[in-house]
Design an enzyme around this catalytic site. Structure first.
Site, short mmCIF file in Angstrom:
data_model
loop_
_atom_site.label_atom_id
_atom_site.label_comp_id
_atom_site.label_asym_id
_atom_site.label_seq_id
_atom_site.Cartn_x
_atom_site.Cartn_y
_atom_site.Cartn_z
N GLY A 146 71.72 70.16 1.93
CA GLY A 146 71.78 70.24 0.51
C GLY A 146 71.90 68.86 -0.14
O GLY A 146 72.19 67.98 0.81
N GLN A 154 74.64 62.89 -6.49
CA GLN A 154 74.82 61.99 -5.27
C GLN A 154 73.85 60.97 -5.14
O GLN A 154 74.13 59.75 -4.50
CB GLN A 154 74.59 62.91 -4.05
CG GLN A 154 75.74 63.86 -3.83
CD GLN A 154 75.47 64.93 -2.75
OE1 GLN A 154 74.71 65.75 -2.66
NE2 GLN A 154 76.14 64.31 -1.41
N CYS A 191 79.85 66.61 3.85
CA CYS A 191 79.21 66.00 2.69
C CYS A 191 78.59 64.57 2.97
O CYS A 191 79.28 63.78 3.57
CB CYS A 191 80.18 65.90 1.57
SG CYS A 191 79.53 65.30 -0.21
N LEU A 192 77.32 64.58 2.48
CA LEU A 192 76.51 63.17 2.90
C LEU A 192 77.22 62.12 1.98
O LEU A 192 77.09 60.86 2.52
CB LEU A 192 75.03 63.31 2.34
CG LEU A 192 74.41 64.45 3.00
CD1 LEU A 192 73.02 64.60 2.50
CD2 LEU A 192 74.22 64.27 4.54
N HIS A 245 78.83 74.20 -3.03
CA HIS A 245 79.03 72.91 -2.83
C HIS A 245 78.26 71.90 -3.67
O HIS A 245 78.87 70.93 -4.35
CB HIS A 245 78.90 72.66 -1.45
CG HIS A 245 79.06 71.08 -0.73
ND1 HIS A 245 80.08 70.65 -0.06
CD2 HIS A 245 78.51 70.09 -1.29
CE1 HIS A 245 80.05 69.36 -0.01
NE2 HIS A 245 78.99 68.95 -0.51
N GLU A 246 77.11 72.22 -3.60
CA GLU A 246 76.27 71.17 -4.35
C GLU A 246 76.51 71.52 -6.32
O GLU A 246 76.37 70.47 -6.84
CB GLU A 246 74.87 71.62 -4.44
CG GLU A 246 74.33 71.73 -2.86
CD GLU A 246 74.68 70.11 -2.22
OE1 GLU A 246 74.74 69.27 -3.00
OE2 GLU A 246 74.81 70.39 -1.06
N HIS A 277 79.12 69.21 -7.05
CA HIS A 277 78.64 67.91 -7.19
C HIS A 277 78.32 67.70 -8.88
O HIS A 277 78.81 66.93 -9.66
CB HIS A 277 77.59 67.45 -6.47
CG HIS A 277 77.97 66.93 -5.15
ND1 HIS A 277 79.17 66.00 -4.84
CD2 HIS A 277 77.82 67.69 -3.82
CE1 HIS A 277 78.96 65.96 -3.37
NE2 HIS A 277 78.14 66.98 -2.94
O1 K1U Z 1 76.09 67.82 -0.36
C1 K1U Z 1 76.00 67.15 0.47
O2 K1U Z 1 76.32 66.24 0.55
C2 K1U Z 1 75.16 67.95 1.60
C3 K1U Z 1 75.95 68.58 2.58
C4 K1U Z 1 75.96 70.09 2.00
C5 K1U Z 1 77.14 71.05 2.87
C6 K1U Z 1 77.17 70.98 4.36
C7 K1U Z 1 78.33 71.94 4.80
C8 K1U Z 1 78.87 72.79 3.86
C9 K1U Z 1 78.33 73.04 2.47
C10 K1U Z 1 77.53 71.97 2.20
C11 K1U Z 1 75.60 68.57 4.11
O3 K1U Z 1 74.39 68.78 4.30
S1 K1U Z 1 76.67 67.57 5.30
C12 K1U Z 1 75.54 67.69 6.88
C13 K1U Z 1 75.29 69.02 7.29
O4 K1U Z 1 76.33 70.02 7.29
C14 K1U Z 1 74.34 69.42 8.16
C15 K1U Z 1 73.29 68.43 8.49
C16 K1U Z 1 72.20 68.92 9.60
C17 K1U Z 1 72.08 70.01 9.84
C18 K1U Z 1 73.23 71.16 9.80
C19 K1U Z 1 74.07 70.49 8.82
ZN ZN Z 2 78.33 66.97 -1.03
#
Ligand code: K1U
Ligand code: ZN
Length: 167
Positions: A46, A51, A91-92, A133-134, A137
């Site tokens: 996401g 972000q 979270c990225l 989660h998004e 943000h």
């Molecule tokens: O909002 C963001 O920073 C993105 C975030 C979203 C998220 C992850 C986990 C739970 C809720 C919301 C991410 O994508 S973090 C990376 C991640 O979880 C992932 C990356 C590649 C493959 C699978 C998962």
């Molecule tokens: Zn996030």
């Protein structure tokens, strides 16, 4: 398309409340395409416009295994349907940290789609968690805000140290 820089906690710009999108035009569609490219490249499931330091109410998500089911939501509004789910979130903007967060299990989303038309969807499981989660943000809220002060402070200090080393 373009890969955009992702802001990292504790950058104060992540605390900005995003404004509604007034009109879905080509600039909004280009932004969505750039957000999807940035999300896939990161990689993430996401991304919210906040972000990438764009304070408009736009999120993108793709929780599919093959990374081929992108969703874009413009001006999303959430209704909780029921249940609770606890899952590890990352979270990225908080790279390298995963912690459990409790959220609604099932939600109903109303938004505009990439084509500017009304869109409604029910979501559960990981898709529901990711959309919530998004949307946080867009309110300037991060998953670390659900953690204890102690955990959040530890994460902030570790990231600040990493940022100093990178500078
Ligand atoms: O909002 C963001 O920073 C993105 C975030 C979203 C998220 C992850 C986990 C739970 C809720 C919301 C991410 O994508 S973090 C990376 C991640 O979880 C992932 C990356 C590649 C493959 C699978 C998962
Ligand atoms: Zn996030």
């Amino acid at each position: 398309m373009a890969i955009l820089e992702i802001l990292e906690f504790p950058d104060p710009r992540l605390r900005t409340r995003a404004k509604p999108v007034a009109r879905v035009d080509d600039s909004v569609r280009k932004l969505i395409d750039d957000m999807l490219e940035t999300m896939y490249e990161a990689p993430g499931i996401g991304l919210a416009a906040t972000q990438i330091n764009v304070h408009q109410r736009i999120i993108v998500v793709d929780v599919s295994e093959n990374r081929d089911e992108p969703h874009a939501f413009i001006n999303p509004r959430l209704e909780r349907i029921g249940g609770t789910i606890e899952s590890d979130e990352g979270c990225l903007s908080v790279p390298g940290f995963y912690e459990p967060v409790v959220r609604a299990e099932q939600i109903h989303v109303k938004a505009l789609g990439r084509d500017g038309r009304d869109l409604e969807m029910e979501a559960s499981g990981l898709l529901s968690v990711c959309i919530q989660h998004e949307c946080d943000h867009l309110e300037g809220k991060l998953f670390v805000d659900y953690l204890s002060n102690l955990k959040r402070t530890r994460i902030r200090r570790k990231l600040e140290k990493q940022h100093r080393m990178q500078a």
